[in-house]
Each structure stands twice: as structure tokens, then as C-alpha cells.
Design a protein around this motif. Sequence first.
Motif, short mmCIF file in Angstrom:
data_model
loop_
_atom_site.label_atom_id
_atom_site.label_comp_id
_atom_site.label_asym_id
_atom_site.label_seq_id
_atom_site.Cartn_x
_atom_site.Cartn_y
_atom_site.Cartn_z
N THR A 1 11.46 9.00 -0.66
CA THR A 1 11.58 8.13 0.77
C THR A 1 10.96 6.79 0.29
OG1 THR A 1 11.36 10.39 1.82
CG2 THR A 1 10.82 8.13 2.90
N ASN A 2 11.56 5.84 0.75
CA ASN A 2 11.14 4.38 0.70
C ASN A 2 10.02 3.94 1.69
OD1 ASN A 2 12.99 4.20 -1.30
ND2 ASN A 2 14.42 3.21 -0.07
N VAL A 3 8.81 3.51 1.18
CA VAL A 3 7.77 3.17 2.31
C VAL A 3 7.25 1.91 1.78
CG1 VAL A 3 5.19 3.70 2.50
CG2 VAL A 3 6.68 5.57 1.98
N LEU A 4 7.38 1.01 2.87
CA LEU A 4 6.98 -0.40 2.86
C LEU A 4 5.38 -0.64 3.00
CD1 LEU A 4 7.49 -3.36 2.40
CD2 LEU A 4 8.38 -3.33 4.96
N ILE A 5 4.79 -1.28 2.37
CA ILE A 5 3.06 -1.70 2.75
C ILE A 5 3.20 -3.16 3.07
CG2 ILE A 5 0.89 -1.87 1.98
CD1 ILE A 5 1.48 0.84 0.49
N VAL A 6 2.95 -3.42 4.27
CA VAL A 6 2.58 -5.00 4.38
C VAL A 6 1.39 -5.54 4.55
CG1 VAL A 6 3.68 -6.89 6.05
CG2 VAL A 6 4.90 -4.84 5.49
N THR A 7 0.96 -6.55 3.69
CA THR A 7 -0.37 -6.57 3.92
C THR A 7 -0.78 -8.29 3.38
OG1 THR A 7 -2.77 -6.29 3.01
CG2 THR A 7 -0.83 -5.74 1.40
N PRO A 8 -1.79 -9.08 3.83
CA PRO A 8 -2.33 -10.11 3.32
C PRO A 8 -3.31 -10.06 2.36
CG PRO A 8 -3.37 -9.69 5.36
CD PRO A 8 -2.41 -8.35 5.33
N ASP A 9 -3.81 -8.58 1.87
CA ASP A 9 -4.72 -8.49 0.96
C ASP A 9 -4.26 -7.47 0.33
OD1 ASP A 9 -7.02 -7.99 -0.24
OD2 ASP A 9 -8.24 -7.89 1.46
N ILE A 10 -4.33 -7.85 -1.03
CA ILE A 10 -3.85 -6.62 -1.97
C ILE A 10 -4.73 -6.85 -3.36
CG2 ILE A 10 -1.89 -7.77 -3.03
CD1 ILE A 10 -2.26 -3.97 -2.06
N HIS A 11 -5.39 -6.07 -3.91
CA HIS A 11 -6.21 -5.97 -5.05
C HIS A 11 -5.36 -6.60 -6.08
CE1 HIS A 11 -9.31 -5.13 -8.06
NE2 HIS A 11 -8.56 -4.50 -8.76
N GLY A 12 -5.78 -7.20 -6.81
CA GLY A 12 -5.29 -8.33 -7.87
C GLY A 12 -5.15 -9.74 -7.53
N PRO A 13 -4.33 -9.93 -6.59
CA PRO A 13 -4.20 -11.35 -6.13
C PRO A 13 -5.22 -11.75 -5.37
CG PRO A 13 -2.08 -10.49 -5.79
CD PRO A 13 -3.02 -9.29 -6.53
N ILE A 14 -5.98 -10.73 -4.59
CA ILE A 14 -7.22 -10.95 -4.11
C ILE A 14 -8.45 -10.26 -4.79
CG2 ILE A 14 -8.63 -10.73 -2.03
CD1 ILE A 14 -6.12 -12.54 -1.77
N ARG A 15 -9.41 -10.81 -5.06
CA ARG A 15 -10.38 -10.36 -6.08
C ARG A 15 -11.17 -9.21 -5.64
NH1 ARG A 15 -14.56 -12.62 -7.28
NH2 ARG A 15 -14.61 -14.52 -6.32
N ASN A 16 -11.66 -9.12 -4.23
CA ASN A 16 -12.53 -8.26 -3.92
C ASN A 16 -12.22 -8.09 -2.23
OD1 ASN A 16 -14.39 -7.58 -6.02
ND2 ASN A 16 -14.89 -9.59 -6.03
N GLY A 17 -12.01 -7.04 -2.05
CA GLY A 17 -11.44 -6.92 -0.54
C GLY A 17 -11.25 -5.32 -0.30
N GLY A 18 -11.72 -4.57 0.97
CA GLY A 18 -11.75 -3.22 1.31
C GLY A 18 -10.35 -3.20 1.32
N ILE A 19 -9.40 -3.95 2.28
CA ILE A 19 -8.11 -3.67 2.53
C ILE A 19 -7.01 -3.56 1.38
CG2 ILE A 19 -6.02 -4.68 3.99
CD1 ILE A 19 -7.93 -5.70 6.08
N GLY A 20 -7.44 -4.57 0.68
CA GLY A 20 -6.87 -4.77 -0.75
C GLY A 20 -6.89 -3.56 -1.62
N THR A 21 -8.21 -2.92 -1.69
CA THR A 21 -8.34 -1.77 -2.42
C THR A 21 -7.63 -0.54 -1.82
OG1 THR A 21 -10.58 -2.80 -3.25
CG2 THR A 21 -10.31 -0.38 -3.65
N ALA A 22 -7.75 -0.51 -0.49
CA ALA A 22 -7.32 0.65 0.08
C ALA A 22 -5.77 0.62 0.02
CB ALA A 22 -7.77 0.48 1.56
N PHE A 23 -5.17 -0.54 0.08
CA PHE A 23 -3.72 -0.30 -0.12
C PHE A 23 -3.17 -0.27 -1.45
CE2 PHE A 23 -2.97 -2.51 4.57
CZ PHE A 23 -2.80 -1.15 4.89
N MET A 24 -4.10 -0.72 -2.29
CA MET A 24 -3.59 -0.41 -3.68
C MET A 24 -3.69 0.85 -4.02
SD MET A 24 -5.12 -1.92 -7.36
CE MET A 24 -6.81 -0.83 -7.26
N ALA A 25 -4.70 1.72 -3.72
CA ALA A 25 -5.04 3.10 -3.80
C ALA A 25 -3.81 3.81 -3.10
CB ALA A 25 -6.28 3.40 -3.29
N LEU A 26 -3.60 3.51 -1.86
CA LEU A 26 -2.50 4.03 -1.32
C LEU A 26 -1.17 4.04 -1.88
CD1 LEU A 26 -1.58 5.94 1.31
CD2 LEU A 26 -1.31 3.78 2.62
N SER A 27 -0.75 2.98 -2.23
CA SER A 27 0.46 2.85 -2.83
C SER A 27 0.64 3.36 -4.23
CB SER A 27 0.59 1.23 -3.12
OG SER A 27 -0.17 0.62 -4.14
#
Length: 724
Positions: free
Chosen positions: A6-32
Amino acid sequence: MIEKKTNVLIVTPDIHGPIRNGGIGTAFMALSQFLSKSGYNVTILYALGNHTESQPIEYWIRSYKEFNITLIPLDDEIFPYRLDAPSYRALAWKVDRWMRIHSENYSIAIFPEWMGLAYYALLAKGQGLAYRNLQFIVNIHSPESWAREGGRTLPNHLDDIDRDFMERESVARADITVSPSQYLFNWMEQNNWDISNKKVVIPNLMPVDFNRPHQKNSIHTEPINQLVFFGRLEVRKGLKVFLDGFNLIKPEFQSSISQIVFLGKPINNETFSSIEFIKNRTKNWKPIIQIITDKNRDEALEFLSDSGKLCIISSLVENSPYTVLECLEKQINFCASNVGGIPELIHEEDHAHTLFAPTPASLAHIIENKLQETFSPAKVAQTQVCIAQKWEQLIGSVITQNVDSNFIASTLDDQPNPLVSICLTHFERPLLLSRALESIRKQTYPNIEVVLVDDGSTSVAAIELLDKLSFEFSSLGWQLLRQKNQYLGAARNNAAAHARGEFLIFMDDDNVAMPHEIETFVNTIQSSKADILTCAVAPFVGNTIPDTPTDVWLPLGGSAGAGLFSNAFGDANACWRTCVFHSLGGFTEDYGVGHEDWELFADAVLSGYRLELVPEVLFWYRVNANGMLRAGDPWADHARSVRPYLRHNPGGLGSATAYAVYLRQKSRLSDHLIGKSPSFSRKLKIIARHTVNPLMWIKLGASYKQLGLKRTLNRIKLFVSERA
């Protein structure tokens, strides 16, 4: 076992890597990573495009590809028009435009509430315009109003009002809302957020490091000789508590500390500088002071894993911070304030020797205890296996349910095509009136009447056209009314008083309706159950309408807060339920003053009626210098638009809001701009981009005519400064 792929889309302005430190970015990296490993096809739409804080975006696209995750930066080049809107509206609009093209490829879309990115897309779904087979999950992390409350700060820009409204609406309109803590749901209920949709508490997952996927945890064996403040270097994260707390530690314990490290992103704005604050407060301390601001998440954890360090997380407010979760998972020696959702992360057995009240004395006490005790790592309240199972169950239930079950049909009213009355006003513009009527004749919606009110035209050309129209109107059952010149409010009220339709659509003679305008308004007002609908607008200059919009003006919708300072509600060319319009008493009829539509929209929203924006461009708006500021007195205009706030006046707030508008207008017309000046190159880029826009020249001409050269130049300075 459900079928995967199944295809899942995550839309975010914060993702770990492009953004160095951020809770949202880390959470969405882990979820993906988890979803990809579980067999789903995962795409991340990174809303900040090519912006990164480290390596180029191509590097991170390749890095995510190693986990079978597709990272797509949102590309501004795909939008063929200039978008005139504040920053948060503009970004959410662009996300919606991208998703309209690609949504059929996905079954689930996961957003943060942060920045309100899902706002226009969720409007479109609720109005039946798009996303019929797409389920929206909003994973809440850190609403702006929550962060400001915790940081004891005030909004410092009008865009913050937009953002709060869009975040609240994104949560209210989601199909499912997920929070990593029960605490944040409780906070939302206490602060009047609508979370009546399905809500689930699932803690955050831990990500797999890009460069060190098999890094082992370290057990601290050496005595503590370093204290590390871990988190963004700001008051909200407990910086002042930490600094004050160290001063309360007994001298014999202070002497065992050789170094103090501040590890996190700094703050540097007009009101606070992290670096200067720390240096001033620690200049007389004996331990070596080190400030580290450039480490990403992986590097920070590796630094903390060394023996001899005690990690301090002294936040004043937190949801479900990764700083704590990472210390638990990596078995790092730490203590944390017992605020927000932090206690939910830590096993109850470990609360006593890990948590402290967010006060300097409590922090000093627990540090002294930690310096004396043998390190025993605190345990997590829920294992990652348990958390993964909860995500698996949630995603599986979304996929297997009937995705159409919550979709509102667009034909719920008794009449499939109820009568719509087009309330058209005219004054001395016969050529424009002819074009407006021609656009009405081309409408795809079949059941309309036109109620045309001429507001006292006396020219030969206008009278001749009205006489010619009489026969057509009579044969179609339309109405042509003539009155002495009384201005727009009175003319529109006259049209509405004679209208027979269930819905009213107001239209000026210089507007040109797109063929689908009425059909779209009727379908969306029935699907959404809104009381009033406005829409996006395509402005143009001159007599020739472009083939496609070159510019788009984007309102916000029913935000009483944003509507206090600017007409964020939308243009007068709007769709009303007739009963709602009459219940409010229609437009006020001040002669020679503008903002009559703005005033009525504000009154409707403050009265509890639902005003929504249709996230579509439905009509052409002709821009001309005579029309832009025809009211003549901007102070009188704003005094009119603030009247609903004075009338409703809860607890005397009416006068307070009126004063806020006065201060805002005074600052806009001031000879001096307050705040940090943007760079000269940034200013030049903004000026160059807008110089080629003919609409801008129209506005400048009107401003010069109205306010003179000096104030017009000041408005240009303010315009450039706000966008820089």
C-alpha cells in the motif's frame, strides 16, 4: 495478514537529514523507516523543497533511497502563477496543488499539525472537491500556541495568527489524529481544540541512524565529571532553570564537575541570544564551559554516550521529546523535568531517581543525588516492539476499512439543483457589466436567476445597456432593479431582498465568473454544510482576461483572529445561505466607506456561522487604480471592519481589539520600521520579483494617489521587510 505494498504519503516541513535536529523530523524518519520495513511503499513530500541545513538535497534523496523510501522535495517551479499569500497559507496551498496531481497514487496521507500544511487539502476533502479515497492522519507534535505558552512568548507576526488557525483546523478536519502522549490531547481539550474525530495515543518510534545503523548502546561506568544541557538553547527548554540550578549545587559537588556542555541549536533574534545569555551567566563558573551547536541528532547521541557525562533535560514544557526517548533507548545517564508527556515515556519504577520538578532547587537536588549514586539506566514505559504493533494496527485498520464511509455526498439536500440568485451590482460601467453577464450565461450550473441592481447610473451608455437588458431579463425571469446611488452595501441588500434562491452569490460588475463557479459553490456548500463560502481569486489588469491565471490571491477562511487585521475571509464575491444572510441583517449601508464585505464576514464568524474557503480559483478580479482605494479613507475603512468585534465585545475585548488594529495601522504607516533589517541582496531579489508584476504597479499607483510619495515608499519598505 493484510496485503502490503500500500502506498503511504508523509508530508512534512521537517525531516531528519535536511533538518539537523527536530522532533518532528526524527519522528517521521522513524515512521517512514518502519512502514517501509513493514512492506509499504513510502513517499516523503518534503515541503521545504531544496532547503537543507547540511548536505545538498540530492544527498538525502539517496540516503532515504537506501531504506526504500522516496524523498521528494516540493518544487516551486511546478506552479505556473505568482501566489499572493502569507507564508503558511502559500506553503499549504502548494502542498494541496501537488497532492491534487498525485493523490490517486496513495491510500494514506500523514501530516504533522505543525504549520498547518494539511489545511487546504482537508478543506478540499470536506467539500467533496478531492481526496475521496485518501485517508488523512494528522500526527500532532508541537502546536505553535502550545510552544508559545510554554516559552512564555507572544506572537510576533500576523502570520502566527494564520498558523494557529490552520493548525487547529488541520486537527479538527483530520480523519484520524495521533498523539505521542495523552498529555497533548488533554492540553488541546483544555484550550478548546476540536479533537472530536478518532484519536489515538501512540508514542514515537526510534529511527535507524543513516551512518551508524548498528551502533551499540553504552553503559556509563566512570564517575560523572561533566554536565550536559541537552536541547534547544532557549528558556522553554529549561536553559534558565539549568543555569540557576547549577548555582544552587553545594560547593563540594560543584568541585567534582570539570566541564559543562550546552548541546543544542541556539536562538538569535531581536529579543534573545542563546550564546550571549550563556556566556554572561557562566563567566564566573569554575568548570570549563563548552557550547556545541553544530551536531546533528546522530552526532549528539554519540557525544552523550561517552562515560562521565550526565545529560540534563530541564524543559518547562514538552510533549514527547526525543531527547528523553533517545537517552532511554541508548542507556544514557540523564535526568529530566517531570512536565508534559515526559513521565509517560519512563517506567514508573524509575520516576523517582530520573524526574525532577522544573525548578532550580529540584534540579540541584537530583544532580547531587546522581553524583553520589551508581548508574542504573532508566527503563522505557513502552518498548519499541509494542509501539510498532500499535502503528501496524492503526495503518492496517485504515486500509481495510471502507474509505468512502466518512465521505460526505454532495447531493444531500432535497433539491439536487436548488435555485441560486446571482446578486449583481452595477454603477456606470456598461462594458464591464456586459462581460460579467456573459460569464454568467456560460455557467455550467442550470438553475440560476440574476438580480441586477443599478446603483444610480446616469450616463447614456449605461442607461442604453440597461434598457436593452430588460427584455432578456423579463424572458428569463430575472430581475433588473434601479435605485438612486446609495453605494455597495445598499445595492447588494436590495438585490438580496428581491432574491428567490436558496443560495445567494454576490458579484460586482467588474468580476468575471469562471464557467464552473456557481456549480462549485453549490456542490461545496452542500457537501461541507458551511454557511458561507469564499474562494481563491485570479486578479488581472486591463480589458483582456488571460487564458490561465498569472496571479492568485489566497484568503484564509473563517478566522476571526486573522480577519481582525486584514480581510483574510475572502472577497465579496461569495456564496451565502440566504437564511444566514438575512439573519445577520445584510450589509451595513455606510455611504462612501469600504470594507462592507469584510465587516459582514467578521460578524458572521463571530456570530458562530461557518465560513469556509473553497481552495479553488472561481472568478477573475479586475484590478484598477480607481477601484483599489475608492473608499478614500483607510482609517474609516478599518473602523468599519472592526465594528463586529465592538458589537460582540466579549468581556470588553472589543475595544482591545480595536486598539490592536489602530496600533497595527499606525505601524504600517509609520516612517520607521522596527526590527532587524533584512540583507540588501535579499531585498533586491524581492523587489526584482515583484517589479515584473503589473498588479503591483496598479497598487503602487493607487497608494501614491491616496497617500503620497513618502508613505508609499514606506509601504514598499514594509512590504519588502515582511517578505524578507
